[in-house]
Design a protein around this motif. Structure first.
Motif, mmCIF file in Angstrom:
data_model
loop_
_atom_site.group_PDB
_atom_site.id
_atom_site.type_symbol
_atom_site.label_atom_id
_atom_site.label_comp_id
_atom_site.label_asym_id
_atom_site.label_seq_id
_atom_site.Cartn_x
_atom_site.Cartn_y
_atom_site.Cartn_z
ATOM 1 N N TYR A 1 0.281 3.643 -7.331
ATOM 2 C CA TYR A 1 0.424 5.096 -7.394
ATOM 3 C C TYR A 1 0.570 5.637 -8.816
ATOM 4 O O TYR A 1 0.126 6.751 -9.094
ATOM 5 C CB TYR A 1 1.555 5.597 -6.491
ATOM 6 C CG TYR A 1 2.931 5.051 -6.780
ATOM 7 C CD1 TYR A 1 3.751 5.643 -7.718
ATOM 8 C CD2 TYR A 1 3.401 3.944 -6.083
ATOM 9 C CE1 TYR A 1 5.019 5.144 -7.969
ATOM 10 C CE2 TYR A 1 4.667 3.439 -6.324
ATOM 11 C CZ TYR A 1 5.465 4.040 -7.272
ATOM 12 O OH TYR A 1 6.717 3.550 -7.523
ATOM 13 N N TYR B 1 0.872 -1.183 0.000
ATOM 14 C CA TYR B 1 0.000 0.000 0.000
ATOM 15 C C TYR B 1 0.901 1.221 0.000
ATOM 16 O O TYR B 1 1.968 1.220 0.617
ATOM 17 C CB TYR B 1 -0.912 -0.012 1.224
ATOM 18 C CG TYR B 1 -1.763 -1.254 1.278
ATOM 19 C CD1 TYR B 1 -2.960 -1.330 0.589
ATOM 20 C CD2 TYR B 1 -1.344 -2.366 1.990
ATOM 21 C CE1 TYR B 1 -3.726 -2.474 0.617
ATOM 22 C CE2 TYR B 1 -2.109 -3.519 2.027
ATOM 23 C CZ TYR B 1 -3.297 -3.564 1.339
ATOM 24 O OH TYR B 1 -4.051 -4.713 1.360
ATOM 25 N N THR C 1 -3.116 4.631 -1.998
ATOM 26 C CA THR C 1 -3.484 3.787 -3.137
ATOM 27 C C THR C 1 -2.718 2.474 -3.097
ATOM 28 O O THR C 1 -1.754 2.334 -2.347
ATOM 29 C CB THR C 1 -3.202 4.511 -4.476
ATOM 30 O OG1 THR C 1 -3.731 3.756 -5.560
ATOM 31 C CG2 THR C 1 -1.716 4.748 -4.682
ATOM 32 N N ARG D 1 -2.922 5.769 -10.126
ATOM 33 C CA ARG D 1 -3.684 6.805 -9.418
ATOM 34 C C ARG D 1 -3.316 8.194 -9.931
ATOM 35 O O ARG D 1 -4.193 9.056 -10.060
ATOM 36 C CB ARG D 1 -3.416 6.694 -7.906
ATOM 37 C CG ARG D 1 -4.330 7.554 -7.074
ATOM 38 C CD ARG D 1 -5.766 7.062 -7.137
ATOM 39 N NE ARG D 1 -6.615 7.887 -6.306
ATOM 40 C CZ ARG D 1 -7.649 8.602 -6.758
ATOM 41 N NH1 ARG D 1 -7.994 8.558 -8.023
ATOM 42 N NH2 ARG D 1 -8.346 9.342 -5.955
#
Length: 87
Positions: free
Chosen positions: A24, A3, A21, A27
């Motif tokens: 990443y 994470y 997220t 995202r």
């Protein structure tokens, strides 16, 4: 599973956005394509900081902590060895 907690900076007004997220890079694409209502008004965004956490609970706690951080603390963190992007 890993994470991630991340920090973005808007090219528009230089403000920071802190988030959590599992991916990443994906995202960041979502933020820059208007997926998030809040960040869609300040595109484009660039990724400045990433931290990895083994537990989701720890990543969420860290994100909450960073949302309260001062600009000076955020800028120091971006330059720190905790930043996976600086490795």
């Amino acid at each position: 599973m890993a994470y991630f907690v991340y920090i973005l900076q808007s090219d528009l007004d230089r403000s920071y956005y802190k988030g959590f997220t599992e991916n990443y890079s994906e995202r960041l694409k979502q933020h820059n394509s208007g997926f998030s209502i809040y960040t869609s008004r300040k595109t484009p965004w660039k990724l400045l900081h990433v931290e990895e956490h083994a537990l989701k609970a720890n990543a969420l706690k860290r994100e909450k902590n960073l949302k309260k951080a001062t600009k000076e603390r955020i800028e120091a963190l971006i330059k720190s060895t905790k930043n996976l992007l600086k490795v």
